[in-house]
Write a protein that holds these residues in place. Structure first.
Motif, mmCIF file in Angstrom:
data_model
loop_
_atom_site.group_PDB
_atom_site.id
_atom_site.type_symbol
_atom_site.label_atom_id
_atom_site.label_comp_id
_atom_site.label_asym_id
_atom_site.label_seq_id
_atom_site.Cartn_x
_atom_site.Cartn_y
_atom_site.Cartn_z
ATOM 1 N N SER A 4 -14.950 -40.368 49.238
ATOM 2 C CA SER A 4 -14.003 -41.644 49.096
ATOM 3 C C SER A 4 -13.072 -41.753 50.248
ATOM 4 O O SER A 4 -12.253 -42.671 50.075
ATOM 5 N N PHE A 5 -13.023 -41.035 51.207
ATOM 6 C CA PHE A 5 -11.806 -41.218 52.045
ATOM 7 C C PHE A 5 -12.420 -40.491 53.609
ATOM 8 O O PHE A 5 -13.488 -39.736 53.539
ATOM 9 N N THR A 6 -11.768 -40.945 54.528
ATOM 10 C CA THR A 6 -12.230 -40.656 56.005
ATOM 11 C C THR A 6 -11.157 -39.511 56.562
ATOM 12 O O THR A 6 -10.249 -39.305 55.752
ATOM 13 N N LEU A 113 -8.742 -32.622 39.874
ATOM 14 C CA LEU A 113 -9.914 -33.135 40.673
ATOM 15 C C LEU A 113 -9.992 -34.714 40.344
ATOM 16 O O LEU A 113 -10.211 -35.037 39.053
ATOM 17 N N SER A 114 -10.135 -35.593 41.221
ATOM 18 C CA SER A 114 -10.549 -36.972 41.181
ATOM 19 C C SER A 114 -11.983 -37.351 41.790
ATOM 20 O O SER A 114 -12.417 -36.761 42.568
ATOM 21 N N ALA A 115 -12.463 -38.558 41.349
ATOM 22 C CA ALA A 115 -13.728 -38.750 41.773
ATOM 23 C C ALA A 115 -13.747 -39.089 43.214
ATOM 24 O O ALA A 115 -12.559 -39.784 43.755
ATOM 25 N N GLN A 148 -22.120 -36.295 42.546
ATOM 26 C CA GLN A 148 -22.056 -37.717 42.240
ATOM 27 C C GLN A 148 -20.756 -37.998 42.132
ATOM 28 O O GLN A 148 -20.150 -39.164 42.797
ATOM 29 N N ASP A 149 -19.958 -37.371 41.564
ATOM 30 C CA ASP A 149 -18.478 -37.677 41.441
ATOM 31 C C ASP A 149 -17.558 -36.965 42.448
ATOM 32 O O ASP A 149 -16.300 -37.335 42.920
ATOM 33 N N PHE A 150 -17.800 -35.612 42.934
ATOM 34 C CA PHE A 150 -17.188 -34.868 43.697
ATOM 35 C C PHE A 150 -18.424 -34.023 44.560
ATOM 36 O O PHE A 150 -19.402 -33.705 43.946
ATOM 37 N N GLU A 181 -23.819 -35.986 53.721
ATOM 38 C CA GLU A 181 -22.656 -36.789 54.288
ATOM 39 C C GLU A 181 -21.649 -35.678 53.950
ATOM 40 O O GLU A 181 -20.643 -35.533 54.847
ATOM 41 N N ALA A 182 -21.614 -34.834 53.057
ATOM 42 C CA ALA A 182 -20.266 -33.852 52.629
ATOM 43 C C ALA A 182 -20.500 -32.751 53.784
ATOM 44 O O ALA A 182 -19.191 -32.505 54.253
#
Length: 428
Positions: A4-6, A113-115, A148-150, A181-182
């Motif tokens: 969710s971030f760069t 932890l957050s999505a 999926q979420d993390f 991607e991760a």
């Protein structure tokens, strides 16, 4: 869902501020908003005051990490979006992996932890541990779904305590991620602080395996040289002279005999053998090397006892001075030091042992091993002296000043080959 971030929006949380975590936090803290978390209040307090008792980070570097802060409260980590776990992974008394710190860190992560967040592990484990042990804990507590979420990554630590030449930015970093991607994100994150570059592995399991065999290989190489030392001693041949002669060939590996302790070499092979046995394979060579290296402390003690007996220095009131307690020279790290094996074996003979180490923290030594080092040994007090760690202070003393600590005809045994062969009574 994707990360969710760069990089420019990364807020990094480092979990564990020991020999691995602190240098990492400092380097990231020079570039990104970084929070260092540790459960030890004394550790956090000293870092906030600008001091590092492990001596891995200079005060100037602590100051240079202008975006780094510290906390004892795990909830403060909730503002981060990229977490790096650098907790210890020791072995228990049965030489089995002790994943308690790693499991605890995973539970902490599950609660904050957050999505879209990314979790990266650096602690040494066996292949598969990250996704078989850590991820399920995080999923269970957080309610989030892996990949999926993390997302997760693994980038094994390569810190060498006390080494001033090889520092974190100058050591090539292996990276990996749970999705393509991760993996690219994890690799780019480390590439932004590691001047030596990165190596992106194809999977987390490959990166885990690469780490655990680095130290397994070193352990086995040292075990071979230790076994050669045992053989050459029986033949009356000086091992160092043999190694120097063999070392004139360009491809001879320059390993030396000695005690094998510390947080890596004496521990990591057991993680690999544990996993091997789980899948039904009995690793013979790795465990043989471990057994041999684990027995070197008792061997040294036995050699000292023989030399004392021959010289008439062994009796009910015999005293031995052990010079050095840390697991390596010029470093305060006491983790898994095998000097304690020498001490334990000598004490089994009823011999009183004094320990002197200018690098070791006396309170830590007493807490971990029940050993209280003495501040300064008195001259002419000892029946034998064992030079166990090659601290520069002992080298600077020179062999005559070291010998002056012993009585007339005292034994001097040199575990670290610090002095010339004809200046000592025995050495590995």
């Amino acid at each position: 869902m994707a990360v969710s971030f760069t990089l420019d929006r990364a807020r990094i949380g480092i979990i564990g501020l020991g020999y691995v975590g602190l240098p990492l936090a400092v380097e990231f803290g020079k570039v990104y908003p970084t929070l260092g978390f540790d459960i030890s209040k004394p550790r956090v307090d000293e870092l906030r005051s600008g001091r590092d008792s492990s001596l891995e980070v200079e005060p100037a570097d602590l100051i240079a990490a202008t975006q780094l802060s510290y906390s004892l409260d795990a909830q403060d980590l909730a503002d981060c979006n990229c977490y790096i776990v650098t907790v210890p992974t020791p072995i228990n008394e049965h030489k089995q992996p002790d994943l308690t710190p790693l499991e605890s860190a995973s539970r902490t992560l599950g609660g904050i932890l957050s999505a879209g967040d990314v979790v990266i592990f650096e602690s040494t484990v066996y292949p598969g541990a990250t996704e078989e042990v850590c991820i399920p804990i995080i999923e269970s507590i957080s309610g989030l779904v892996y990949n999926q979420d993390f997302f997760a990554g693994y980038s094994p630590e390569r810190i060498n305590p006390g080494d001033r030449a090889h520092r974190l930015p100058t050591i090539k970093k292996v990276t990996s991620g749970s999705t393509p991607e991760a993996a690219r994100f994890v690799d780019a994150l480390y590439a932004s602080i590691i001047t030596a570059g990165t190596h992106l592995a194809s999977s987390i399991r490959v990166a885990e395996a690469a780490k655990v065999i680095e130290n397994t290989q070193r352990d086995l190489n040292i075990a071979l040289i230790n076994e050669l030392a045992l053989i050459f001693n029986r033949l009356g041949i000086d091992t160092q002279e043999v190694l120097e002669a063999a070392g004139t060939k360009w491809n001879f590996l320059p390993f030396r005999p000695g005690l094998v302790g510390g947080h890596c070499i004496g521990v990591d092979p057991y993680y690999l053998t544990h996993k091997a046995q789980q899948i039904g394979y009995n690793p013979e060579i790795i465990l043989a090397g471990r057994r041999l290296n684990d027995g070197m402390g008792a061997y040294v003690a036995g050699q000292v006892i023989k030399l004392m007996t021959r010289r008439g220095r062994l009796g009910p009131d015999s005293r031995i001075l052990i010079l050095g307690l840390t697991f390596k020279e010029n470093c305060p790290d006491l983790r898994n030091t095998r000097v304690v094996d020498i001490i334990a074996e000598l004490q089994d003979y009823g011999i009183r042992c004094d320990v002197h180490d200018p690098w070791a923290n006396p309170a830590e030594a007493e807490h971990e091993y029940g050993i209280r080092p003495i501040a300064e040994p008195q001259e002419a007090c000892y029946d034998a002296i064992v030079l166990a760690v090659a601290h520069h202070q002992f080298a600077e003393m020179g062999v005559e000043r070291v010998r002056a600590l012993g009585k007339t005809d005292a034994i001097l045994y040199d575990v670290k080959q610090l002095f010339q062969r004809d200046a000592v009574d025995g050495r590995l």
